[in-house]
Design a protein around this motif. Structure first.
Motif, PDB file in Angstrom:
ATOM      1  N   ALA A 184     -21.716  10.582 -37.215  1.00  0.00           N
ATOM      2  CA  ALA A 184     -20.861  11.043 -36.111  1.00  0.00           C
ATOM      3  C   ALA A 184     -20.320  12.441 -36.387  1.00  0.00           C
ATOM      4  CB  ALA A 184     -19.715  10.064 -35.877  1.00  0.00           C
ATOM      5  N   CYS A 185     -19.914  12.694 -37.627  1.00  0.00           N
ATOM      6  CA  CYS A 185     -19.402  14.025 -37.982  1.00  0.00           C
ATOM      7  C   CYS A 185     -20.518  15.063 -37.907  1.00  0.00           C
ATOM      8  CB  CYS A 185     -18.753  13.995 -39.353  1.00  0.00           C
ATOM      9  SG  CYS A 185     -17.179  13.079 -39.368  1.00  0.00           S
ATOM     10  N   ASP A 186     -21.688  14.726 -38.416  1.00  0.00           N
ATOM     11  CA  ASP A 186     -22.826  15.650 -38.346  1.00  0.00           C
ATOM     12  C   ASP A 186     -23.200  15.959 -36.898  1.00  0.00           C
ATOM     13  OD1 ASP A 186     -23.033  15.816 -41.103  1.00  0.00           O
ATOM     14  OD2 ASP A 186     -24.738  14.432 -41.249  1.00  0.00           O
ATOM     15  N   GLU A 187     -23.317  14.927 -36.079  1.00  0.00           N
ATOM     16  CA  GLU A 187     -23.731  15.123 -34.681  1.00  0.00           C
ATOM     17  C   GLU A 187     -22.716  15.939 -33.888  1.00  0.00           C
ATOM     18  OE1 GLU A 187     -24.445  11.149 -33.233  1.00  0.00           O
ATOM     19  OE2 GLU A 187     -26.501  11.125 -34.034  1.00  0.00           O
ATOM     20  N   ASN A 188     -21.451  15.807 -34.222  1.00  0.00           N
ATOM     21  CA  ASN A 188     -20.398  16.532 -33.510  1.00  0.00           C
ATOM     22  C   ASN A 188     -20.024  17.849 -34.179  1.00  0.00           C
ATOM     23  OD1 ASN A 188     -19.440  14.828 -31.145  1.00  0.00           O
ATOM     24  ND2 ASN A 188     -19.569  13.316 -32.792  1.00  0.00           N
ATOM     25  N   LYS A 189     -20.740  18.166 -35.264  1.00  0.00           N
ATOM     26  CA  LYS A 189     -20.534  19.419 -36.002  1.00  0.00           C
ATOM     27  C   LYS A 189     -19.076  19.614 -36.438  1.00  0.00           C
ATOM     28  CE  LYS A 189     -24.465  21.778 -33.837  1.00  0.00           C
ATOM     29  NZ  LYS A 189     -25.221  20.587 -33.682  1.00  0.00           N
ATOM     30  N   VAL A 190     -18.511  18.530 -36.989  1.00  0.00           N
ATOM     31  CA  VAL A 190     -17.174  18.602 -37.568  1.00  0.00           C
ATOM     32  C   VAL A 190     -17.266  18.287 -39.058  1.00  0.00           C
ATOM     33  CG1 VAL A 190     -15.990  18.031 -35.399  1.00  0.00           C
ATOM     34  CG2 VAL A 190     -16.576  16.195 -36.998  1.00  0.00           C
ATOM     35  N   HIS A 191     -16.272  18.732 -39.785  1.00  0.00           N
ATOM     36  CA  HIS A 191     -16.239  18.515 -41.223  1.00  0.00           C
ATOM     37  C   HIS A 191     -15.660  17.138 -41.545  1.00  0.00           C
ATOM     38  CE1 HIS A 191     -17.290  22.653 -42.146  1.00  0.00           C
ATOM     39  NE2 HIS A 191     -16.427  23.024 -41.212  1.00  0.00           N
ATOM     40  N   LEU A 192     -16.148  16.559 -42.632  1.00  0.00           N
ATOM     41  CA  LEU A 192     -15.647  15.290 -43.152  1.00  0.00           C
ATOM     42  C   LEU A 192     -15.306  15.493 -44.615  1.00  0.00           C
ATOM     43  CD1 LEU A 192     -15.179  12.190 -43.161  1.00  0.00           C
ATOM     44  CD2 LEU A 192     -17.652  11.935 -43.583  1.00  0.00           C
ATOM     45  N   PHE A 193     -14.095  15.122 -44.991  1.00  0.00           N
ATOM     46  CA  PHE A 193     -13.649  15.227 -46.377  1.00  0.00           C
ATOM     47  C   PHE A 193     -13.010  13.901 -46.770  1.00  0.00           C
ATOM     48  CE2 PHE A 193     -10.384  16.002 -49.568  1.00  0.00           C
ATOM     49  CZ  PHE A 193     -11.122  16.666 -50.540  1.00  0.00           C
ATOM     50  N   VAL A 194     -13.392  13.378 -47.918  1.00  0.00           N
ATOM     51  CA  VAL A 194     -12.807  12.137 -48.425  1.00  0.00           C
ATOM     52  C   VAL A 194     -11.973  12.479 -49.653  1.00  0.00           C
ATOM     53  CG1 VAL A 194     -13.254   9.814 -49.285  1.00  0.00           C
ATOM     54  CG2 VAL A 194     -14.771  10.814 -47.558  1.00  0.00           C
ATOM     55  N   VAL A 195     -10.707  12.070 -49.622  1.00  0.00           N
ATOM     56  CA  VAL A 195      -9.781  12.349 -50.721  1.00  0.00           C
ATOM     57  C   VAL A 195     -10.187  11.527 -51.934  1.00  0.00           C
ATOM     58  CG1 VAL A 195      -7.377  12.198 -51.472  1.00  0.00           C
ATOM     59  CG2 VAL A 195      -7.911  12.836 -49.100  1.00  0.00           C
ATOM     60  N   LYS A 196     -10.363  12.209 -53.050  1.00  0.00           N
ATOM     61  CA  LYS A 196     -10.683  11.539 -54.318  1.00  0.00           C
ATOM     62  C   LYS A 196      -9.854  12.201 -55.414  1.00  0.00           C
ATOM     63  CE  LYS A 196     -15.326  10.565 -52.760  1.00  0.00           C
ATOM     64  NZ  LYS A 196     -16.650  11.112 -52.704  1.00  0.00           N
ATOM     65  N   GLN A 197      -8.551  12.071 -55.304  1.00  0.00           N
ATOM     66  CA  GLN A 197      -7.638  12.796 -56.177  1.00  0.00           C
ATOM     67  C   GLN A 197      -7.693  12.355 -57.635  1.00  0.00           C
ATOM     68  OE1 GLN A 197      -6.744  10.382 -54.181  1.00  0.00           O
ATOM     69  NE2 GLN A 197      -5.167   9.166 -55.138  1.00  0.00           N
ATOM     70  N   ASN A 198      -8.225  11.187 -57.930  1.00  0.00           N
ATOM     71  CA  ASN A 198      -8.229  10.701 -59.313  1.00  0.00           C
ATOM     72  C   ASN A 198      -9.413  11.167 -60.136  1.00  0.00           C
ATOM     73  OD1 ASN A 198      -5.798   9.219 -59.172  1.00  0.00           O
ATOM     74  ND2 ASN A 198      -6.859   7.624 -58.046  1.00  0.00           N
ATOM     75  N   ARG A 199     -10.382  11.823 -59.521  1.00  0.00           N
ATOM     76  CA  ARG A 199     -11.607  12.177 -60.233  1.00  0.00           C
ATOM     77  C   ARG A 199     -11.368  13.114 -61.414  1.00  0.00           C
ATOM     78  NH1 ARG A 199     -11.019  15.329 -56.014  1.00  0.00           N
ATOM     79  NH2 ARG A 199     -11.709  17.475 -55.995  1.00  0.00           N
ATOM     80  N   LEU A 200     -10.262  13.857 -61.410  1.00  0.00           N
ATOM     81  CA  LEU A 200      -9.989  14.782 -62.502  1.00  0.00           C
ATOM     82  C   LEU A 200      -8.916  14.282 -63.465  1.00  0.00           C
ATOM     83  CD1 LEU A 200     -10.159  18.134 -60.495  1.00  0.00           C
ATOM     84  CD2 LEU A 200     -11.961  17.020 -61.821  1.00  0.00           C
ATOM     85  N   ASN A 201      -8.423  13.053 -63.252  1.00  0.00           N
ATOM     86  CA  ASN A 201      -7.451  12.478 -64.185  1.00  0.00           C
ATOM     87  C   ASN A 201      -8.098  12.315 -65.557  1.00  0.00           C
ATOM     88  OD1 ASN A 201      -5.799  12.277 -61.998  1.00  0.00           O
ATOM     89  ND2 ASN A 201      -5.667  10.059 -61.996  1.00  0.00           N
ATOM     90  N   THR A 202      -7.302  12.448 -66.596  1.00  0.00           N
ATOM     91  CA  THR A 202      -7.807  12.334 -67.966  1.00  0.00           C
ATOM     92  C   THR A 202      -8.543  11.014 -68.178  1.00  0.00           C
ATOM     93  OG1 THR A 202      -6.010  13.730 -68.760  1.00  0.00           O
ATOM     94  CG2 THR A 202      -7.147  12.390 -70.403  1.00  0.00           C
ATOM     95  N   THR A 203      -7.974   9.917 -67.702  1.00  0.00           N
ATOM     96  CA  THR A 203      -8.605   8.607 -67.878  1.00  0.00           C
ATOM     97  C   THR A 203      -9.976   8.561 -67.217  1.00  0.00           C
ATOM     98  OG1 THR A 203      -6.424   7.587 -67.954  1.00  0.00           O
ATOM     99  CG2 THR A 203      -8.290   6.131 -67.510  1.00  0.00           C
ATOM    100  N   MET A 204     -10.079   9.098 -66.028  1.00  0.00           N
ATOM    101  CA  MET A 204     -11.364   9.098 -65.314  1.00  0.00           C
ATOM    102  C   MET A 204     -12.384   9.974 -66.037  1.00  0.00           C
ATOM    103  SD  MET A 204     -11.242   7.063 -62.789  1.00  0.00           S
ATOM    104  CE  MET A 204     -10.099   6.000 -63.636  1.00  0.00           C
ATOM    105  N   GLN A 205     -11.945  11.084 -66.589  1.00  0.00           N
ATOM    106  CA  GLN A 205     -12.844  11.962 -67.330  1.00  0.00           C
ATOM    107  C   GLN A 205     -13.364  11.262 -68.592  1.00  0.00           C
ATOM    108  OE1 GLN A 205     -13.906  15.232 -66.374  1.00  0.00           O
ATOM    109  NE2 GLN A 205     -13.137  14.348 -64.479  1.00  0.00           N
ATOM    110  N   LEU A 206     -12.481  10.550 -69.276  1.00  0.00           N
ATOM    111  CA  LEU A 206     -12.904   9.800 -70.468  1.00  0.00           C
ATOM    112  C   LEU A 206     -13.890   8.704 -70.094  1.00  0.00           C
ATOM    113  CD1 LEU A 206      -9.473   9.496 -72.321  1.00  0.00           C
ATOM    114  CD2 LEU A 206     -11.457  10.856 -73.043  1.00  0.00           C
ATOM    115  N   LEU A 207     -13.612   8.008 -69.008  1.00  0.00           N
ATOM    116  CA  LEU A 207     -14.511   6.967 -68.532  1.00  0.00           C
ATOM    117  C   LEU A 207     -15.882   7.547 -68.190  1.00  0.00           C
ATOM    118  CD1 LEU A 207     -15.010   4.028 -67.704  1.00  0.00           C
ATOM    119  CD2 LEU A 207     -14.034   4.597 -65.462  1.00  0.00           C
ATOM    120  N   LYS A 208     -15.893   8.670 -67.499  1.00  0.00           N
ATOM    121  CA  LYS A 208     -17.159   9.314 -67.120  1.00  0.00           C
ATOM    122  C   LYS A 208     -17.966   9.695 -68.368  1.00  0.00           C
ATOM    123  CE  LYS A 208     -20.064  11.693 -64.441  1.00  0.00           C
ATOM    124  NZ  LYS A 208     -21.389  11.458 -64.940  1.00  0.00           N
ATOM    125  N   ARG A 209     -17.311  10.253 -69.372  1.00  0.00           N
ATOM    126  CA  ARG A 209     -18.019  10.604 -70.614  1.00  0.00           C
ATOM    127  C   ARG A 209     -18.589   9.364 -71.293  1.00  0.00           C
ATOM    128  NH1 ARG A 209     -14.128  15.107 -71.275  1.00  0.00           N
ATOM    129  NH2 ARG A 209     -12.655  13.634 -72.148  1.00  0.00           N
TER     130      ARG A 209
END
Length: 149
Positions: free
Chosen positions: A111-136
């Motif tokens: 729907a966003c693509d067809e209507n040429k609007v932007h879509l952003f999903v909040v993912k504020q925890n991706r840079l938390n220290t715990t998440m970074q350790l988990l990713k590693r």
């Protein structure tokens, strides 16, 4: 550059972070909010000096000229509201998750693509220290093969 006009759907706990953040941006203005509990929408509008408040997001989309809508409702409602916004040519910011299943996520993206609007999903925890350790740890295969999260 003109001020971007924001609306928000879902005046629960996390909404305050969005109201406060938008108020800090010089070229942005929160012009409307919406909640299915009318008193909650009214209280948010009064607290954050928002001109318009609604208890039906479709009415808000019809009556207020918005550039962006922020969706902070329960997760299962994000796609439905986002699709309605996209169909009105309103850019979409959604709290995580984008949807509760892949099919609904795909519908929102389409729907966003067809209507040429932007879509952003909040993912504020991706840079938390715990998440970074988990990713590693995942990258180092410390948990073996992961099948489901």
């Amino acid at each position: 550059m003109k001020k971007l006009k924001f609306g928000l759907v879902g005046c629960g706990r996390i909404s305050s972070k969005h109201f406060e953040s938008i108020n800090l941006i010089e070229k942005a203005e929160m012009v409307a909010c919406c909640d299915i509990i009318p008193e909650r929408a009214k209280n948010s509008a009064e607290k954050y000096h928002i001109k318009n408040y609604f208890h039906d997001y479709n009415e808000m989309f019809e009556k207020v000229n918005l550039d962006v809508v922020i969706i902070t409702t329960p997760s299962g409602l994000h796609p439905e509201i986002g699709i309605a916004a996209a169909n009105k040519k309103i850019n979409v910011v959604s709290e995580k998750p984008i949807a509760t299943n892949l099919n609904d996520a795909d519908k929102l993206i389409k729907a966003c693509d067809e209507n040429k609007v932007h879509l952003f999903v909040v993912k504020q925890n991706r840079l938390n220290t715990t998440m970074q350790l988990l990713k590693r740890a995942i990258d180092k295969k410390r948990f073996g093969k992961i099948y489901f999260v």
